[in-house]
Design a protein around this motif. Structure first.
Motif, short mmCIF file in Angstrom:
data_model
loop_
_atom_site.label_atom_id
_atom_site.label_comp_id
_atom_site.label_asym_id
_atom_site.label_seq_id
_atom_site.Cartn_x
_atom_site.Cartn_y
_atom_site.Cartn_z
N LEU A 247 0.84 -1.20 0.00
CA LEU A 247 0.00 0.00 0.00
C LEU A 247 0.87 1.25 0.00
O LEU A 247 0.63 2.21 -0.74
N GLY A 248 1.92 1.23 0.82
CA GLY A 248 2.84 2.36 0.88
C GLY A 248 3.50 2.62 -0.46
O GLY A 248 3.60 3.77 -0.90
N ILE A 249 3.91 1.53 -1.14
CA ILE A 249 4.56 1.68 -2.45
C ILE A 249 3.59 2.30 -3.45
O ILE A 249 3.93 3.24 -4.17
N ILE A 250 2.37 1.78 -3.47
CA ILE A 250 1.37 2.30 -4.41
C ILE A 250 1.12 3.77 -4.14
O ILE A 250 1.04 4.59 -5.07
N ALA A 251 1.02 4.14 -2.84
CA ALA A 251 0.76 5.53 -2.48
C ALA A 251 1.88 6.43 -2.98
O ALA A 251 1.63 7.51 -3.53
N MET A 252 3.14 5.98 -2.83
CA MET A 252 4.28 6.79 -3.29
C MET A 252 4.20 7.03 -4.80
O MET A 252 4.42 8.15 -5.27
N VAL A 253 3.90 5.96 -5.54
CA VAL A 253 3.87 6.08 -7.00
C VAL A 253 2.73 7.00 -7.45
O VAL A 253 2.92 7.88 -8.30
N LEU A 254 1.56 6.81 -6.86
CA LEU A 254 0.42 7.64 -7.28
C LEU A 254 0.64 9.09 -6.92
O LEU A 254 0.28 9.99 -7.67
N LEU A 255 1.23 9.32 -5.74
CA LEU A 255 1.45 10.69 -5.32
C LEU A 255 2.52 11.36 -6.19
O LEU A 255 2.38 12.51 -6.59
N GLY A 256 3.57 10.63 -6.47
CA GLY A 256 4.66 11.20 -7.26
C GLY A 256 4.27 11.39 -8.72
O GLY A 256 4.48 12.45 -9.29
N GLY A 257 3.69 10.36 -9.29
CA GLY A 257 3.30 10.42 -10.69
C GLY A 257 3.75 9.17 -11.40
O GLY A 257 4.79 8.59 -11.07
N ARG A 258 2.95 8.75 -12.39
CA ARG A 258 3.22 7.47 -13.04
C ARG A 258 3.91 7.61 -14.38
O ARG A 258 4.43 6.67 -14.92
N ALA A 263 9.51 10.33 -11.30
CA ALA A 263 8.42 10.96 -10.56
C ALA A 263 8.11 10.28 -9.21
O ALA A 263 7.88 10.97 -8.22
N PRO A 264 8.11 8.93 -9.16
CA PRO A 264 7.77 8.30 -7.88
C PRO A 264 8.70 8.70 -6.73
O PRO A 264 8.30 8.63 -5.57
N VAL A 265 9.92 9.14 -7.06
CA VAL A 265 10.84 9.55 -6.00
C VAL A 265 10.25 10.73 -5.21
O VAL A 265 10.41 10.82 -4.00
N LEU A 266 9.54 11.62 -5.94
CA LEU A 266 8.89 12.74 -5.26
C LEU A 266 7.90 12.24 -4.21
O LEU A 266 7.88 12.72 -3.08
N GLY A 267 7.10 11.25 -4.62
CA GLY A 267 6.14 10.66 -3.68
C GLY A 267 6.85 10.05 -2.49
O GLY A 267 6.43 10.21 -1.34
N ALA A 268 7.97 9.34 -2.77
CA ALA A 268 8.72 8.70 -1.68
C ALA A 268 9.27 9.75 -0.72
O ALA A 268 9.21 9.57 0.50
N VAL A 299 -8.42 13.30 -7.14
CA VAL A 299 -8.23 14.73 -7.41
C VAL A 299 -7.01 14.99 -8.28
O VAL A 299 -7.02 15.85 -9.15
N MET A 300 -5.93 14.23 -8.05
CA MET A 300 -4.69 14.51 -8.76
C MET A 300 -4.15 13.23 -9.39
O MET A 300 -3.09 12.74 -9.03
N PRO A 301 -4.91 12.67 -10.35
CA PRO A 301 -4.52 11.36 -10.88
C PRO A 301 -3.16 11.38 -11.58
O PRO A 301 -2.57 10.33 -11.79
N GLN A 302 -2.66 12.56 -11.91
CA GLN A 302 -1.35 12.63 -12.56
C GLN A 302 -0.20 12.68 -11.55
O GLN A 302 0.96 12.64 -11.94
N GLY A 303 -0.53 12.83 -10.27
CA GLY A 303 0.52 12.92 -9.26
C GLY A 303 1.16 14.29 -9.22
O GLY A 303 0.80 15.18 -10.00
N ILE A 304 2.12 14.47 -8.31
CA ILE A 304 2.78 15.77 -8.16
C ILE A 304 3.46 16.17 -9.46
O ILE A 304 3.31 17.29 -9.94
N TYR A 305 4.17 15.20 -10.06
CA TYR A 305 4.93 15.50 -11.27
C TYR A 305 4.01 15.96 -12.39
O TYR A 305 4.25 16.99 -13.03
N GLY A 306 2.93 15.20 -12.59
CA GLY A 306 2.01 15.53 -13.66
C GLY A 306 1.35 16.88 -13.44
O GLY A 306 1.23 17.69 -14.37
N ALA A 307 0.95 17.14 -12.18
CA ALA A 307 0.29 18.40 -11.86
C ALA A 307 1.25 19.57 -12.09
O ALA A 307 0.88 20.60 -12.67
N ALA A 308 2.50 19.40 -11.65
CA ALA A 308 3.49 20.46 -11.80
C ALA A 308 3.78 20.71 -13.28
O ALA A 308 3.82 21.86 -13.73
#
Lengths: 316, 286
Positions: A247-258, A263-268, A299-308
């Motif tokens: 769950l933690g891994i999935i959360a990092m990837v989704l938050l960072g961006g796919r 991008a997932p490093v941002l989530g991590a 809300v932010m399906p693109q993640g931080i990277y995508g949104a930025a």
């Protein structure tokens, strides 16, 4: 050219960061973030690029953590011998699990459930193989991870500063390997499989082979992350293989961006630093993880990277 | 030995109906909204704690407490549907991830409110029944019969009422059903809420039999998903049969095989079913 310059700038900043701060607190958070980032980046290869929601990633991570210690202890091959054997073991298991899943054409939800089942079997094995794994109590690691350096020879990695560079190097290697994979013929095959694997099949892409390659490569990188993570943490516990880790891994990837390799490093970074900066109890942390997971999907399906990236494009 | 086996068979069947009631929710939700709601496990947990709260703290009689608990889970289900699941219809992966997030949030809330210390409800219906040499607590029998009744009532409602047939029609062909006057958005919300209420009922009844922990849902949802897949997702009676098969296998299996791996037997069974009979054991049945 811009991209190369940007990457070089980030790399230089990270390399020079210990000049600015020697704080154990900051470096420890960053080491955890880098190692979790490795896990997230390699998971994204399987999930974000090849489109397979593997729940086996936490198992690969945990199995390697245990196996590194057990191989080192029982075969006397030292730390790196243990790491390599653990990676080989994880690779072998992943090929078997992946071959079963993909040969029988399990997709989406069914693939997630079957990999979850294998993951749970691995966790139950670790939990109950008391003579080897010490069951639910876990193991306190006495031995240290080592590193060979030119001129110095083999030495133990025991300062946080040394760990900082090891973790940074490991993350960099993971990123380069993933970047090379994604931007090759194989990476295009992964994306084709994600978008429409039947169509990919008719175009002459060996769907079975490339799914298996993505799955196994991701698992091997997770294995290296596990070997490092456990030794930085200094202990092993069955929780490493749990659904919560997945769950933690999935959360990092989704938050960072796919949609970008790094991008997932941002989530991590966010998810590792957040609980340390604000003192969260375990319950609140799990609550925050869940909320972030829901928030990033809806809300932010693109993640931080995508949104930025979107924001920059709009203003450029 | 035969008595031990018979006892485990019976016990397995009773636990199996508990798996079955949650599995029924999994199957219905999947058939109508195209997502697998893993969060049904935490709705079961919610129902269990609500029943415990209404019966032991508020002091309602147990049957009323069960009804209140079902009401609470239905309301929570409606809230979750309108706030979250409405946006993930027919998107399996997103639905799965949102329900995983919801599990983390609700479980953490339960841990904060009720703590990890197991809660024990007062004995609801003490006493035992002797059944051909087998000792069976009365309450277990009541739970068993009640759950069977609810599952069969659901089956009857699905096959005999207009709404039930509309649900089947929708599952087979959403567009055609919408053209025939099925209010699809309302149908989907209704099914999600009903599934949550079923899980809540399972939890409320569970509370009378076992002690409660905030994590009880995780175990049950895995078993319920196993049961639903085992039987073939989409089949109502299959959900019950799948649950009972799973419960009995675990019960009887733990006589002969090490208890620690009890949860793994079901998983092995599940993997084999998915590989060799991917449509499920009772494919084609309703």
């Amino acid at each position: 050219m811009k991209r190369v310059a940007g990457t070089a700038l980030v790399a230089a900043a990270l390399l020079a960061l210990p000049l600015a701060t020697q704080s154990d607190f900051v470096l420890t958070i960053l080491v955890f973030a880098f190692l979790q980032g490795m896990l997230a980046v390699s998971f994204n290869l399987v999930f974000g690029y090849a489109g397979q929601l593997s729940m086996f990633h936490a198992a690969a991570f945990g199995i390697a953590a245990y196996a590194t210690h057990l191989f080192g202890k029982h075969l006397g091959v030292g730390y790196w011998g243990g790491v390599l054997l653990a990676a080989a073991l994880v690779a072998a298991i992943s090929v078997v699990v992946g071959a079963i899943c993909f040969r029988f054409r399990l997709r989406e939800f069914y693939f997630a459930v079957v990999t979850l089942a294998f993951s749970e079997m691995a966790r139950l094995t670790v939990l109950n193989w008391n003579s080897m794994t010490n069951g639910s109590l876990g193991i306190n690691l006495q031995d240290k991870a080592t590193l060979w350096l030119p001129g110095i020879g083999v030495s133990a990695i025991d300062s946080t500063l040394a760990w900082y560079y090891v973790a940074l190097g490991a993350l960099a290697i993971t990123l380069v390997v993933c970047w090379r994979l994604v931007h090759s013929w194989m990476g295009r095959a992964f994306v084709a499989i994600r978008l429409n694997d039947e169509l990919g099949d008719t175009l002459g892409i060996n769907v079975f082979r490339y799914k298996l390659v993505a799955f196994t490569a991701g698992s091997i990188m997770a294995a290296f992350a596990g070997s490092l993570y456990a030794y930085f943490l200094g202990s092993l516990e069955p929780g490493l293989l749990s659904i919560d880790t997945s769950l933690g891994i999935i959360a990092m990837v989704l938050l960072g961006g796919r949609r970008a390799v790094a991008a997932p490093v941002l989530g991590a970074l966010v998810l590792t630093a957040l609980p340390h900066l604000i003192h969260f109890s375990a319950e609140i942390r799990s609550l925050v993880y869940g909320a972030i997971l829901i928030f990033s999907i809806l809300v932010m399906p693109q993640g931080i990277y995508g949104a930025a990236a979107q924001l920059i494009r709009r203003h450029a | 030995m035969t008595q031990l086996i018979a006892g485990q068979l019976l016990n397995g069947a009773i636990v199996g109906t508990l798996y079955g009631i949650v599995a029924l929710g999994v199957t219905l939700t999947f058939g109508i909204t195209g997502i697998v709601n893993f969060a049904l496990g935490v709705f079961m947990m919610l129902g269990a704690y609500a029943a415990w709260y209404f019966a032991d703290t508020v002091g309602l009689p147990y049957p009323l407490a069960v009804l209140a608990a079902v009401g609470v889970t239905a309301a929570a289900g409606l809230a979750a549907d309108q706030a979250l699941f409405r946006f993930t219809r027919n998107n399996l992966v997103n639905g799965l991830l949102v329900s995983l997030g919801l599990i983390a949030v609700l479980e953490a809330c339960a841990l904060l409110v009720f703590t990890a210390t197991p809660k024990e409800m007062h004995r609801v219906l003490p006493g035992i029944v002797m059944l051909g040499g087998l000792v069976l607590p009365k309450m277990k029998l009541v739970v068993f019969v009640l759950l069977l009744a609810v599952i069969f009532a659901t089956y009857a409602a699905l096959t005999r009422t207009w709404t039930g047939r509309a649900a089947y029609a929708y599952a087979q062909n959403p567009e055609a059903a919408a053209l025939m006057g099925v209010a699809t958005a309302r149908l989907q919300s209704g099914v999600v809420v009903y599934s949550c209420a079923l899980a809540g009922l399972g939890g409320a009844l569970y509370a009378a039999l076992y002690s409660l922990e905030p994590t009880l849902g995780s175990l049950f949802i895995l078993k319920a998903v196993e049961a639903a897949i085992l039987a073939g997702i989409g089949s109502v009676t299959g959900a019950l049969l799948g649950g009972v098969i799973l419960g009995v296998t675990e019960g009887v299996g733990s006589i002969y095989l090490p208890l620690a791996f009890r949860d793994a037997y079901g998983l092995v069974f599940l993997v084999l079913i998915l590989l060799f009979k991917p449509a499920g054991l009772f494919a084609g049945r309703r």
